[in-house]
Design a protein around this motif. Structure first.
Motif, PDB file in Angstrom:
ATOM      1  N   TYR A  39       1.645   1.938   8.906  1.00  0.00           N
ATOM      2  CA  TYR A  39       1.017   2.802   7.903  1.00  0.00           C
ATOM      3  C   TYR A  39      -0.385   3.144   8.367  1.00  0.00           C
ATOM      4  O   TYR A  39      -1.096   2.308   8.925  1.00  0.00           O
ATOM      5  CB  TYR A  39       0.969   2.097   6.550  1.00  0.00           C
ATOM      6  CG  TYR A  39       0.259   2.895   5.485  1.00  0.00           C
ATOM      7  CD1 TYR A  39       0.872   3.993   4.908  1.00  0.00           C
ATOM      8  CD2 TYR A  39      -1.014   2.557   5.069  1.00  0.00           C
ATOM      9  CE1 TYR A  39       0.215   4.742   3.941  1.00  0.00           C
ATOM     10  CE2 TYR A  39      -1.665   3.288   4.097  1.00  0.00           C
ATOM     11  CZ  TYR A  39      -1.045   4.380   3.539  1.00  0.00           C
ATOM     12  OH  TYR A  39      -1.682   5.116   2.587  1.00  0.00           O
ATOM     13  N   CYS A  46      -2.384  -0.347   8.837  1.00  0.00           N
ATOM     14  CA  CYS A  46      -1.510  -1.449   8.445  1.00  0.00           C
ATOM     15  C   CYS A  46      -0.586  -1.776   9.615  1.00  0.00           C
ATOM     16  O   CYS A  46       0.147  -0.919  10.094  1.00  0.00           O
ATOM     17  CB  CYS A  46      -0.697  -1.063   7.213  1.00  0.00           C
ATOM     18  SG  CYS A  46       0.348  -2.381   6.614  1.00  0.00           S
ATOM     19  N   ARG A  84       2.445  -8.230   6.947  1.00  0.00           N
ATOM     20  CA  ARG A  84       1.539  -7.080   6.999  1.00  0.00           C
ATOM     21  C   ARG A  84       0.092  -7.537   7.094  1.00  0.00           C
ATOM     22  O   ARG A  84      -0.348  -8.414   6.356  1.00  0.00           O
ATOM     23  CB  ARG A  84       1.698  -6.227   5.753  1.00  0.00           C
ATOM     24  CG  ARG A  84       2.928  -5.415   5.779  1.00  0.00           C
ATOM     25  CD  ARG A  84       2.886  -4.337   4.705  1.00  0.00           C
ATOM     26  NE  ARG A  84       4.084  -3.562   4.764  1.00  0.00           N
ATOM     27  CZ  ARG A  84       5.044  -3.621   3.857  1.00  0.00           C
ATOM     28  NH1 ARG A  84       4.917  -4.407   2.818  1.00  0.00           N
ATOM     29  NH2 ARG A  84       6.122  -2.890   3.984  1.00  0.00           N
ATOM     30  N   ARG A  85      -0.634  -6.906   7.986  1.00  0.00           N
ATOM     31  CA  ARG A  85      -2.069  -7.118   8.124  1.00  0.00           C
ATOM     32  C   ARG A  85      -2.746  -5.765   8.008  1.00  0.00           C
ATOM     33  O   ARG A  85      -2.421  -4.833   8.736  1.00  0.00           O
ATOM     34  CB  ARG A  85      -2.426  -7.739   9.469  1.00  0.00           C
ATOM     35  CG  ARG A  85      -1.789  -9.068   9.729  1.00  0.00           C
ATOM     36  CD  ARG A  85      -2.441 -10.147   8.892  1.00  0.00           C
ATOM     37  NE  ARG A  85      -1.864 -11.430   9.242  1.00  0.00           N
ATOM     38  CZ  ARG A  85      -1.406 -12.289   8.365  1.00  0.00           C
ATOM     39  NH1 ARG A  85      -1.462 -12.014   7.079  1.00  0.00           N
ATOM     40  NH2 ARG A  85      -0.892 -13.434   8.739  1.00  0.00           N
ATOM     41  N   VAL A  86      -3.688  -5.659   7.089  1.00  0.00           N
ATOM     42  CA  VAL A  86      -4.399  -4.403   6.835  1.00  0.00           C
ATOM     43  C   VAL A  86      -5.861  -4.612   7.190  1.00  0.00           C
ATOM     44  O   VAL A  86      -6.466  -5.599   6.789  1.00  0.00           O
ATOM     45  CB  VAL A  86      -4.263  -3.989   5.351  1.00  0.00           C
ATOM     46  CG1 VAL A  86      -5.017  -2.710   5.079  1.00  0.00           C
ATOM     47  CG2 VAL A  86      -2.799  -3.846   4.981  1.00  0.00           C
TER      48      VAL A  86
END
Length: 101
Positions: A39, A46, A84-86
């Protein structure tokens, strides 16, 4: 101010060109993260990061059931393959493609 805006637009173009690919992202503070870009926004990126066995999963099987009855398989859920890592797009310093085997 204009230089920062140009940099973030250039970083967004880098990420768009590597969308859905396995990359290594490095931030200004030295933090590195490898994952798949899933994303992209004007402000954040993301990554879907593959998780290993060292990360604790809160959905794991509980060995002790209430009243002594086994409750397997109801509290058990399969482990996640990705987490997920944002992080902010402005914090991105470098982006490089990695081979995904």
């Amino acid at each position: 101010m204009e230089n920062t805006m140009f940099d973030t637009q250039q970083k967004k173009q880098w990420c768009e060109s590597h969308m859905n690919r396995y990359v290594l992202a490095q931030t200004h503070d030295g933090w590195c993260c490898d994952g798949i870009i899933e994303y992209l926004d004007d402000e954040v990126v993301c990554l879907a990061v593959p998780c290993g066995s060292d990360e604790w999963d809160g959905r794991a099987f509980l060995p002790f059931a209430p009243y002594g009855y086994p409750i397997y398989p109801y509290p058990y859920f399969p482990r996640r393959r990705f987490v997920r890592r944002v992080f902010p797009l402005a914090a991105l310093l470098a982006l490089s493609l990695l081979p995904f085997y």
